[in-house]
Design a protein around this motif. Structure first.
Motif, short mmCIF file in Angstrom:
data_model
loop_
_atom_site.label_atom_id
_atom_site.label_comp_id
_atom_site.label_asym_id
_atom_site.label_seq_id
_atom_site.Cartn_x
_atom_site.Cartn_y
_atom_site.Cartn_z
N VAL A 46 0.86 -1.18 0.00
CA VAL A 46 0.00 0.00 0.00
C VAL A 46 0.89 1.23 0.00
O VAL A 46 1.77 1.38 0.85
CB VAL A 46 -0.92 0.03 1.24
N ILE A 47 0.65 2.12 -0.96
CA ILE A 47 1.41 3.37 -1.08
C ILE A 47 0.40 4.51 -1.08
O ILE A 47 -0.50 4.54 -1.92
CB ILE A 47 2.24 3.38 -2.38
N HIS A 48 0.55 5.42 -0.14
CA HIS A 48 -0.40 6.53 0.00
C HIS A 48 0.37 7.84 0.15
O HIS A 48 1.21 7.97 1.04
CB HIS A 48 -1.30 6.29 1.23
N ASN A 49 0.10 8.78 -0.72
CA ASN A 49 0.66 10.13 -0.61
C ASN A 49 2.19 10.12 -0.50
O ASN A 49 2.77 10.77 0.36
CB ASN A 49 0.03 10.86 0.58
N CYS A 50 2.84 9.37 -1.39
CA CYS A 50 4.31 9.30 -1.42
C CYS A 50 4.82 9.77 -2.78
O CYS A 50 4.10 9.69 -3.78
CB CYS A 50 4.79 7.87 -1.18
N SER A 51 6.05 10.22 -2.82
CA SER A 51 6.67 10.55 -4.10
C SER A 51 7.95 9.73 -4.25
O SER A 51 8.65 9.46 -3.28
CB SER A 51 6.96 12.04 -4.22
N PHE A 52 8.22 9.34 -5.50
CA PHE A 52 9.39 8.53 -5.83
C PHE A 52 10.08 9.20 -7.01
O PHE A 52 9.46 9.41 -8.06
CB PHE A 52 8.95 7.11 -6.21
N ARG A 53 11.36 9.54 -6.83
CA ARG A 53 12.08 10.28 -7.87
C ARG A 53 13.48 9.75 -8.06
O ARG A 53 14.12 9.28 -7.12
CB ARG A 53 12.14 11.76 -7.50
N TYR A 54 13.95 9.88 -9.30
CA TYR A 54 15.33 9.60 -9.67
C TYR A 54 15.80 8.21 -9.26
O TYR A 54 16.88 8.04 -8.72
CB TYR A 54 16.28 10.66 -9.09
N THR A 55 14.98 7.20 -9.53
CA THR A 55 15.35 5.83 -9.19
C THR A 55 15.36 5.00 -10.47
O THR A 55 14.46 5.11 -11.30
CB THR A 55 14.35 5.23 -8.18
N GLU A 56 16.37 4.17 -10.62
CA GLU A 56 16.48 3.38 -11.82
C GLU A 56 15.33 2.37 -11.95
O GLU A 56 14.66 2.30 -12.97
CB GLU A 56 17.82 2.63 -11.85
#
Length: 143
Positions: free
Chosen positions: A65-75
């Motif tokens: 479960v992913i809620h209100n998260c940000s994911f950046r610059y990942t291969e």
């Protein structure tokens, strides 16, 4: 310098940012893996966190479960593997975002449950995917 292999988790886990969203950078990533006896609790939840260059490997996780998260610059942001379980549920919602990642999700369904059908449920709502597929390129607006 000590060798760092990331953060390994073998139990159900919830990580939440409460007042101000924490920023997490862990280049070696989070690795979630359960044994056959622990699979009934194989759930993890991420809420209210900004991840940068932080990959996730999920082996035999029944629910993510992913809620209100940000994911950046990942291969490779999420690698989700099933080997000993027949179903996986992924829920991404609540104003989450994926930006500047080479690959957001990879699903690997191994055939160790030969006598069972596989069930993969993916629910994605209120989530932005922007400028992915360009790992290593920087946006002039981003620090």
């Amino acid at each position: 310098m000590a060798c760092h292999h990331g953060i390994h988790v073998t139990k159900g886990l919830t990580i939440k940012g409460i007042y101000f969203p924490p920023h997490v950078l862990c280049v070696r990533g989070f690795h979630f893996q359960w044994t056959v006896n622990e699979q009934q609790n194989s759930r993890f939840e991420l809420s209210g966190i900004h991840f940068r260059q932080t990959p996730f490997t999920c082996k035999d996780c029944k629910r993510i479960v992913i809620h209100n998260c940000s994911f950046r610059y990942t291969e490779r942001t999420f690698i989700i593997e099933t080997q000993n379980i027949s179903s996986v549920q992924l829920d991404v919602h609540g104003d989450s975002s994926f930006r500047y990642n080479s690959q957001c999700f990879e699903f690997l369904l191994f055939d160790d449950c030969r006598e069972q059908n596989r069930f993969l449920e993916v629910n994605i709502t209120d989530t932005k995917f922007e400028k992915n597929g360009f790992h290593g390129q920087k946006d002039k607006e981003e620090p």
